[in-house]
Design a protein around this motif. Structure first.
Motif: not given
Length: 258
Positions: A25-37, A107-115
């Motif tokens: 997937m990393m070869d196809l996208i331009t931004s990754a939202n990375i889980a924080c634990g 990092i450049t951004h924040v995207k909240t996850h799920g619920a």
């Protein structure tokens, strides 16, 4: 529109458990939202995901959630004090920010996850908590949020930049919110349907809803869930379809934010 960002929720493996094909997937996208634990990810997964993104020039952001590792952050949690949720968000964003700084790829951004993301889209108080947490860590970070959402309104009120996000693999209700995963047809599994929906939103500027509405939208980024079966194939098909319409791919820039 001449360019669009493609983002994916990544780094959602944990210890010996692997979720999603991040390498492909990393070869196809331009931004990754990375889980924080808190819903997925661990220090090693976080570090490795950041380094993989850096190697490919992929922009990265924090993907914080409720403290719900068992439920993958997709269970609605209520009863928490707002200040406690704010502390949890600050903790997660700061963790990714520190790891990213050590790797030399901020990092450049924040995207909240799920619920958390779904509830903040509907709940003005929770949305304000999310905006405060982001601003407390770094007011220069961009919030990735749904159009028509309380999260977008709260971020704008707090003076944060907002990137309007649309989804390739989720259906929308008539209010512009994501249809519940429990509802039949809420998650799109048909490749052609995913492509058609994205073309409608990115090229046509309209969100098709389950109820038959066409809601105006100016998308800055398209999300593909990395844990959805066939996600890599969806990403490839989207790139091909969008490129055929003259759309280029690049991380979202502030002039393109809504």
């Amino acid at each position: 529109m001449t360019s669009i960002d493609l983002n994916c929720d990544m780094g959602e493996s944990f210890g010996a458990y692997r979720i999603g094909d991040d390498a492909a997937m990393m070869d196809l996208i331009t931004s990754a939202n990375i889980a924080c634990g808190f819903h997925a990810g661990d220090p090693v997964v976080m570090r490795d995901t950041i380094l993989a993104a850096k190697a490919r020039g992929v922009s990265i952001g924090a993907h914080p959630s409720f403290m719900d590792l068992y439920g993958f952050g997709r269970r609605r949690i209520s009863g928490e004090r707002p200040e406690d949720i704010e502390a949890q968000l600050i903790y997660q964003i700061a963790a990714i920010q520190g790891m990213a700084a050590a790797a030399g790829w901020p990092i450049t951004h924040v995207k909240t996850h799920g619920a958390l993301a779904n509830m903040a889209a509907e709940d003005a108080e929770l949305a304000a908590v999310c905006a405060r947490a982001i601003k407390a860590v770094d007011p220069g970070l961009v919030l990735v949020a749904l159009p028509y959402s309380q999260a977008m309104r709260a971020a704008e009120a707090a003076g944060l930049s907002v990137a309007c996000e649309v989804y390739a693999d989720r259906r929308y209700d008539d209010n512009g919110m994501l249809a519940s995963r429990q509802a039949e047809g809420a998650v799109i599994h048909d490749l052609r349907q995913s492509v058609d929906q994205v073309l409608s939103m990115v090229v046509g500027g309209r969100i098709p809803t389950i109820g038959g509405k066409q809601l105006p939208v100016e998308a800055a980024t398209v999300c593909i869930h990395g844990d959805t079966p066939g996600a890599v194939g969806v990403a490839r098909a989207l790139r091909q379809a969008l490129a055929a319409e003259g759309i280029e791919f690049a991380p979202f820039k502030k002039p393109h934010l809504q």
